[in-house]
Design an enzyme around this catalytic site. Sequence first.
Site, short mmCIF file in Angstrom:
data_model
loop_
_atom_site.label_atom_id
_atom_site.label_comp_id
_atom_site.label_asym_id
_atom_site.label_seq_id
_atom_site.Cartn_x
_atom_site.Cartn_y
_atom_site.Cartn_z
N LYS A 35 -33.85 10.26 10.84
CA LYS A 35 -34.30 11.60 10.45
C LYS A 35 -33.27 12.62 10.89
CE LYS A 35 -37.59 14.05 12.72
NZ LYS A 35 -37.12 15.44 12.79
N ASP A 62 -35.47 16.26 7.29
CA ASP A 62 -36.65 16.97 7.81
C ASP A 62 -36.32 18.45 7.99
OD1 ASP A 62 -39.01 17.63 9.17
OD2 ASP A 62 -38.25 16.91 11.09
N LYS A 64 -38.36 20.84 6.55
CA LYS A 64 -39.65 21.54 6.51
C LYS A 64 -39.56 22.84 5.73
CE LYS A 64 -41.25 19.79 11.00
NZ LYS A 64 -40.02 19.23 11.59
N ASP A 67 -41.19 28.51 1.80
CA ASP A 67 -40.67 29.74 1.20
C ASP A 67 -41.41 29.93 -0.13
OD1 ASP A 67 -38.87 31.89 0.47
OD2 ASP A 67 -37.38 30.98 1.78
N ILE A 68 -40.96 30.85 -0.94
CA ILE A 68 -41.61 31.04 -2.23
C ILE A 68 -41.33 29.81 -3.11
CG2 ILE A 68 -41.60 33.56 -2.14
CD1 ILE A 68 -39.16 33.50 -4.02
N ARG A 212 -37.03 11.49 21.41
CA ARG A 212 -36.59 11.36 22.80
C ARG A 212 -36.92 10.04 23.49
NH1 ARG A 212 -38.80 17.32 23.75
NH2 ARG A 212 -40.07 16.51 22.03
O1 C5P Z 1 -38.46 13.68 20.65
P1 C5P Z 1 -39.72 13.56 19.85
O2 C5P Z 1 -40.19 12.12 19.69
O3 C5P Z 1 -40.81 14.49 20.32
O4 C5P Z 1 -39.26 14.04 18.38
C1 C5P Z 1 -40.18 14.27 17.35
C2 C5P Z 1 -39.44 14.69 16.13
O5 C5P Z 1 -40.39 14.88 15.09
C3 C5P Z 1 -38.64 15.99 16.25
O6 C5P Z 1 -37.45 15.83 15.49
C4 C5P Z 1 -39.54 17.03 15.62
O7 C5P Z 1 -38.80 18.07 15.00
C5 C5P Z 1 -40.29 16.22 14.57
N1 C5P Z 1 -41.62 16.70 14.20
C6 C5P Z 1 -42.62 16.93 15.12
N2 C5P Z 1 -43.85 17.41 14.71
C7 C5P Z 1 -44.08 17.62 13.41
C8 C5P Z 1 -43.08 17.37 12.47
C9 C5P Z 1 -41.85 16.89 12.91
O8 C5P Z 1 -42.44 16.69 16.30
N3 C5P Z 1 -45.29 18.01 13.03
#
Ligand code: C5P
Length: 234
Positions: A35, A62, A64, A67-68, A212
Amino acid sequence: MNNTLSPIIIALDFSKPQQALEFAQQLGTHRCRVKVGKELFTRSGANLVETLVEQGFEVFLDLKFHDIPNTVAHACAAAAELGVWMIDVHAFGGRDMLLAAREAIEKFSPRPLLIAVSILTSLNENDLFALGLHGTLQDNVLRLARLTHASGLDGLVCSPHEIAPIRAALGQELQLVTPGIRPNLSVQDDQKRTMTPTQAVALGANYLVIGRPITQAADPLQALIDIEASLISA
Ligand code: C5P
């Protein structure tokens, strides 16, 4: 699409493209999807995404979009041109925006999967209340899940805690993509609605976004292998 891959999507939340590429290569195209999110994309641009695609990675871009409808439609088409496997928009963009996004990628073959973000996993009910959203977290996610489904999208990003009610209300049609995954629940970082990989898959998650717990691990490949093993033995 490579059906032999595990449901794990690695969040390449790095600041430098070289770091992201080396990390992805270390794990391998046969092991996981990757991602690319806002920081990495803003720093590295489309080149990095194209490189990952050329190397054989299935990429979830990703960004996200929210917008319009016209702007989001063009952004989705631009993302599809990069050859990515999955893209996302915010369900809060509303019905017309979701429909415009869906229509914009229709002509691509293969077209990317289009999913909508429901409520960010970093938010809890106090946060929703502060935003003026009434009802429980589950009520709000379910409302957005219904809207996403009715707009013809492929899936929804939600916390693992909302999988069961969404499945109960809408069956198996939406692909459910769940961040907030923690193999060790005592380490939450900034996530507020977390679950282990095995719990999330048992409840019906199609894909697990994991950042992470793998990217910051002392041995990332081993951390990924351990999660895969836990999923197989479950
Ligand atoms: O490090 P961690 O496992 O928390 O990463 C989660 C990933 O998923 C991040 O890249 C975050 O931007 C993404 N994400 C999220 N919650 C959402 C959509 C995407 O944590 N609802």
